[in-house]
Design an enzyme around this catalytic site. Sequence first.
Site, PDB file in Angstrom:
ATOM      1  N   CYS A  35       0.820  -1.211   0.000  1.00 50.55           N
ATOM      2  CA  CYS A  35       0.000   0.000   0.000  1.00 50.55           C
ATOM      3  C   CYS A  35       0.855   1.262   0.000  1.00 50.55           C
ATOM      4  O   CYS A  35       0.566   2.230   0.704  1.00 50.55           O
ATOM      5  CB  CYS A  35      -0.928  -0.001   1.214  1.00 50.55           C
ATOM      6  SG  CYS A  35      -2.130  -1.339   1.228  1.00 50.55           S
ATOM      7  N   ALA A  74       1.891   4.311  -4.939  1.00 50.49           N
ATOM      8  CA  ALA A  74       0.875   3.492  -5.597  1.00 50.49           C
ATOM      9  C   ALA A  74      -0.499   4.126  -5.464  1.00 50.49           C
ATOM     10  O   ALA A  74      -1.299   4.131  -6.409  1.00 50.49           O
ATOM     11  CB  ALA A  74       0.871   2.095  -4.993  1.00 50.49           C
ATOM     12  N   HIS A  97      11.262  -7.013  -3.936  1.00 50.76           N
ATOM     13  CA  HIS A  97      10.693  -7.442  -5.209  1.00 50.76           C
ATOM     14  C   HIS A  97      11.056  -8.882  -5.554  1.00 50.76           C
ATOM     15  O   HIS A  97      10.212  -9.636  -6.043  1.00 50.76           O
ATOM     16  CB  HIS A  97      11.152  -6.513  -6.332  1.00 50.76           C
ATOM     17  CG  HIS A  97      10.463  -5.190  -6.310  1.00 50.76           C
ATOM     18  ND1 HIS A  97      10.649  -4.236  -7.281  1.00 50.76           N
ATOM     19  CD2 HIS A  97       9.578  -4.646  -5.428  1.00 50.76           C
ATOM     20  CE1 HIS A  97       9.921  -3.171  -6.998  1.00 50.76           C
ATOM     21  NE2 HIS A  97       9.272  -3.405  -5.877  1.00 50.76           N
ATOM     22  N   LYS A 139       9.304   0.335 -10.500  1.00 52.66           N
ATOM     23  CA  LYS A 139      10.734   0.398 -10.798  1.00 52.66           C
ATOM     24  C   LYS A 139      11.489   0.697  -9.503  1.00 52.66           C
ATOM     25  O   LYS A 139      10.933   1.358  -8.611  1.00 52.66           O
ATOM     26  CB  LYS A 139      11.005   1.444 -11.890  1.00 52.66           C
ATOM     27  CG  LYS A 139      10.469   2.848 -11.582  1.00 52.66           C
ATOM     28  CD  LYS A 139      11.369   3.602 -10.630  1.00 52.66           C
ATOM     29  CE  LYS A 139      10.682   4.753  -9.985  1.00 52.66           C
ATOM     30  NZ  LYS A 139      11.418   5.246  -8.815  1.00 52.66           N
TER      31      LYS A 139
END
Length: 336
Positions: A26, A30, A93, A111
């Site tokens: 969250c 975003a 990630h 990214k």
Amino acid sequence: MENRTDDPKENETVTDRVLNVGVVGCAAIAQRNTIPALVADPSVRLVAVASRTRGKAEAVARRFGCEAVTGYAPLLARDDIDAVYVPLPPALHAEWVGKALEAGKHVLAEKPLAVSGAEAAGLVAAARASGRLLMENFAFLHHGQHEAVRALIDEGAIGEPRHLGAEFGFPPLPPEDIRNDAALGGGALLDAGVYTLRAASLYLGPTVTVHGAVLRHDPGTGVDVAGAALVGDAEGRTGQLAFGFDRSYRCACTIWGSEGSITLDRAFTAPPTLRPVLRLQRQDHLEERTLPPGHQFAALVASFARRALEGGDFRTPADDVQRQADLVDEVRTAAG
């Protein structure tokens, strides 16, 4: 006459289908940009958002009209989710993009999608093994101002391109910002420098490599706060890239050719309402063109959803992920 059957799935066209998406994390970025674009796209249904804490997941879910999930793994286990958007810190990630691919989900990740070439190679291999789309969230690539630049280059407006200049920097971040945390993948190279490297691939092509670099680190945090790189391609064209979060705001890209140059002053972060100004300069001639506004996050989401639904070209986005991560490694190596 269109052929129809009694099975609604067989009658369904690509434009009728919807990509069911979940969000793994969250992050504020975003909530500002990509989640609103997901909600607004008619080919996407935002199913759920996940956070490690129930309260945060519920707050974001209420805001965007979807379900709240506590923990990332339970969201990935849901069979009503086809794809996920991953806005976690870069160092997380590899784990969660990898688990999403293992769960059979298409992935759009913030990214940098990977913090190293080796990490990218593992994720690209996982995407190919699972037959899923893996895409990095470089929204600026989907803004029409770059199409306008490419059209001018293709028509010979500046002759033969010779050099790229790309700069992205902004003032110092608050001490608690995750970009000041090396353990989470912080630093100016992974946050701002990656934009300039991606611009080098965009305008100089897939053979671009790093020939020299400098990174300046903060002794207190251990993260790099500024840097520069010299790049070049197989044809001998060059690029000078500069980035940092220790300076005044700059977000520019210039393509310098044999007969002129083209400059964009908001190359990477143009908001949806901005009408970008493109400067075309030749000998004794300066022309400023005000371009139409563009919603680069909406265009990115539409591109991701279309590829995932149509089962189109998954290889190119994955190749881009690998090339980008390799360039990041090259900057680190050149900087010593």
